[in-house]
Write a protein that holds these residues in place. Structure first.
Motif, PDB file in Angstrom:
ATOM      1  N   LYS A  16       0.777  -1.168  -0.057  1.00  0.00           N
ATOM      2  CA  LYS A  16       0.072  -0.074   0.125  1.00  0.00           C
ATOM      3  C   LYS A  16       0.909   1.244   0.040  1.00  0.00           C
ATOM      4  CE  LYS A  16      -3.430   2.527   2.603  1.00  0.00           C
ATOM      5  NZ  LYS A  16      -4.490   2.614   3.637  1.00  0.00           N
ATOM      6  N   TRP A  17       1.977   1.304   0.804  1.00  0.00           N
ATOM      7  CA  TRP A  17       2.705   2.504   1.038  1.00  0.00           C
ATOM      8  C   TRP A  17       4.103   2.586   0.610  1.00  0.00           C
ATOM      9  CZ3 TRP A  17       0.288   6.547   2.887  1.00  0.00           C
ATOM     10  CH2 TRP A  17      -0.960   6.551   3.658  1.00  0.00           C
ATOM     11  N   CYS A  18       4.747   1.511   0.241  1.00  0.00           N
ATOM     12  CA  CYS A  18       5.995   1.473  -0.126  1.00  0.00           C
ATOM     13  C   CYS A  18       6.516   1.235  -1.498  1.00  0.00           C
ATOM     14  CB  CYS A  18       7.065   0.529   0.913  1.00  0.00           C
ATOM     15  SG  CYS A  18       6.526   0.713   2.669  1.00  0.00           S
ATOM     16  N   VAL A  19       5.656   0.024  -1.993  1.00  0.00           N
ATOM     17  CA  VAL A  19       6.050  -0.332  -3.399  1.00  0.00           C
ATOM     18  C   VAL A  19       5.997   0.743  -4.580  1.00  0.00           C
ATOM     19  CG1 VAL A  19       3.689  -1.065  -4.163  1.00  0.00           C
ATOM     20  CG2 VAL A  19       5.888  -2.424  -4.963  1.00  0.00           C
ATOM     21  N   HIS A  20       5.210   1.836  -4.432  1.00  0.00           N
ATOM     22  CA  HIS A  20       5.167   2.909  -5.493  1.00  0.00           C
ATOM     23  C   HIS A  20       6.244   3.543  -5.670  1.00  0.00           C
ATOM     24  CE1 HIS A  20       1.059   1.710  -5.286  1.00  0.00           C
ATOM     25  NE2 HIS A  20       0.975   2.094  -3.941  1.00  0.00           N
ATOM     26  N   CYS A  21       7.367   3.564  -4.759  1.00  0.00           N
ATOM     27  CA  CYS A  21       8.752   4.284  -4.668  1.00  0.00           C
ATOM     28  C   CYS A  21       9.699   3.221  -4.512  1.00  0.00           C
ATOM     29  CB  CYS A  21       8.875   5.375  -3.676  1.00  0.00           C
ATOM     30  SG  CYS A  21       7.610   6.552  -3.641  1.00  0.00           S
ATOM     31  N   HIS A  22       9.595   1.809  -3.899  1.00  0.00           N
ATOM     32  CA  HIS A  22      10.608   1.053  -3.603  1.00  0.00           C
ATOM     33  C   HIS A  22      10.485  -0.254  -4.284  1.00  0.00           C
ATOM     34  CE1 HIS A  22      12.661   3.311  -0.454  1.00  0.00           C
ATOM     35  NE2 HIS A  22      11.491   3.681   0.057  1.00  0.00           N
ATOM     36  N   GLY A  23       9.476  -0.315  -5.269  1.00  0.00           N
ATOM     37  CA  GLY A  23       9.472  -1.360  -6.132  1.00  0.00           C
ATOM     38  C   GLY A  23      10.511  -1.581  -7.131  1.00  0.00           C
ATOM     39  N   ILE A  24      10.795  -2.364  -7.946  1.00  0.00           N
ATOM     40  CA  ILE A  24      11.591  -2.551  -8.891  1.00  0.00           C
ATOM     41  C   ILE A  24      11.341  -1.715 -10.198  1.00  0.00           C
ATOM     42  CG2 ILE A  24      12.644  -4.103 -10.693  1.00  0.00           C
ATOM     43  CD1 ILE A  24      11.842  -6.456  -8.862  1.00  0.00           C
ATOM     44  N   GLY A  25      12.470  -0.803 -10.260  1.00  0.00           N
ATOM     45  CA  GLY A  25      12.395   0.317 -11.452  1.00  0.00           C
ATOM     46  C   GLY A  25      11.721   1.386 -10.848  1.00  0.00           C
ATOM     47  N   MET A  26      11.335   1.575  -9.713  1.00  0.00           N
ATOM     48  CA  MET A  26      10.445   2.797  -9.052  1.00  0.00           C
ATOM     49  C   MET A  26      11.662   3.850  -8.687  1.00  0.00           C
ATOM     50  SD  MET A  26       7.772   1.947 -10.009  1.00  0.00           S
ATOM     51  CE  MET A  26       6.440   3.238  -9.310  1.00  0.00           C
ATOM     52  N   PRO A  27      11.256   5.286  -8.636  1.00  0.00           N
ATOM     53  CA  PRO A  27      12.179   6.206  -8.212  1.00  0.00           C
ATOM     54  C   PRO A  27      13.004   5.902  -7.045  1.00  0.00           C
ATOM     55  CG  PRO A  27      10.000   6.869  -8.660  1.00  0.00           C
ATOM     56  CD  PRO A  27       9.768   5.502  -8.623  1.00  0.00           C
ATOM     57  N   ALA A  28      12.506   5.674  -5.932  1.00  0.00           N
ATOM     58  CA  ALA A  28      13.509   5.358  -4.733  1.00  0.00           C
ATOM     59  C   ALA A  28      14.580   4.468  -4.732  1.00  0.00           C
ATOM     60  CB  ALA A  28      12.561   5.323  -3.495  1.00  0.00           C
ATOM     61  N   THR A  29      14.016   3.400  -5.667  1.00  0.00           N
ATOM     62  CA  THR A  29      14.889   2.001  -5.850  1.00  0.00           C
ATOM     63  C   THR A  29      16.018   2.680  -6.875  1.00  0.00           C
ATOM     64  OG1 THR A  29      13.218   0.589  -5.690  1.00  0.00           O
ATOM     65  CG2 THR A  29      15.093  -0.216  -6.809  1.00  0.00           C
ATOM     66  N   ASN A  30      15.762   3.330  -7.729  1.00  0.00           N
ATOM     67  CA  ASN A  30      16.687   4.115  -8.749  1.00  0.00           C
ATOM     68  C   ASN A  30      17.728   4.885  -7.942  1.00  0.00           C
ATOM     69  OD1 ASN A  30      15.400   2.398 -10.793  1.00  0.00           O
ATOM     70  ND2 ASN A  30      14.397   4.231 -11.509  1.00  0.00           N
ATOM     71  N   ALA A  31      17.182   5.465  -7.095  1.00  0.00           N
ATOM     72  CA  ALA A  31      18.048   6.283  -6.397  1.00  0.00           C
ATOM     73  C   ALA A  31      18.953   5.741  -5.282  1.00  0.00           C
ATOM     74  CB  ALA A  31      17.009   7.615  -5.356  1.00  0.00           C
ATOM     75  N   LEU A  32      18.453   4.780  -4.713  1.00  0.00           N
ATOM     76  CA  LEU A  32      19.087   3.868  -3.800  1.00  0.00           C
ATOM     77  C   LEU A  32      20.380   3.200  -4.530  1.00  0.00           C
ATOM     78  CD1 LEU A  32      16.546   2.404  -1.350  1.00  0.00           C
ATOM     79  CD2 LEU A  32      18.391   3.981  -0.805  1.00  0.00           C
TER      80      LEU A  32
END
Length: 113
Positions: A36-52
């Motif tokens: 619900k809260w995390c996957v939209h940024c921390h899923g594969i290919g998502m913005p936070a994942t790319n930043a990390l």
């Protein structure tokens, strides 16, 4: 004496079974909070994942949170409540303490099973 030992064994098995069922439920609820809260940024290919991916460049640390093996429950709780880098903090009205506990359980144990 044998009857008492059987009773203690039965109660111990019952308690362990209940604890495992509870942890399984909490783990599943933690996955739901993540979705619900995390996957939209921390899923594969998502913005936070790319930043990390940039932050953890040249390390063995995965930028995908669900693939991490090194996440500690207390670290997850701290980051969610305080934010880090461009990640905002989450208030208790968004992710309450019970949901945060379940999320931390999910992320800290997912790859340790």
């Amino acid at each position: 004496m044998l009857k008492n030992m059987k009773t203690v064994l039965f109660v111990s098995v019952l308690a362990a079974t209940s604890l495992l069922a509870s942890n399984s439920t909490d783990y599943t609820k933690g996955k739901q909070v993540f979705d619900k809260w995390c996957v939209h940024c921390h899923g594969i290919g998502m913005p936070a994942t790319n930043a990390l991916r940039i932050v953890y460049k040249e390390t063995n640390i995965s930028p995908v949170l669900e693939q991490r093996k090194d996440l500690d429950a207390e670290f997850v709780k701290f980051i969610v409540r305080h934010g880090r880098y461009s990640m905002p903090f989450f208030r208790k009205t968004e992710i309450n303490d019970e949901q945060l506990k379940n999320l931390a359980l999910y992320l800290s144990t997912k790859n340790k099973k």
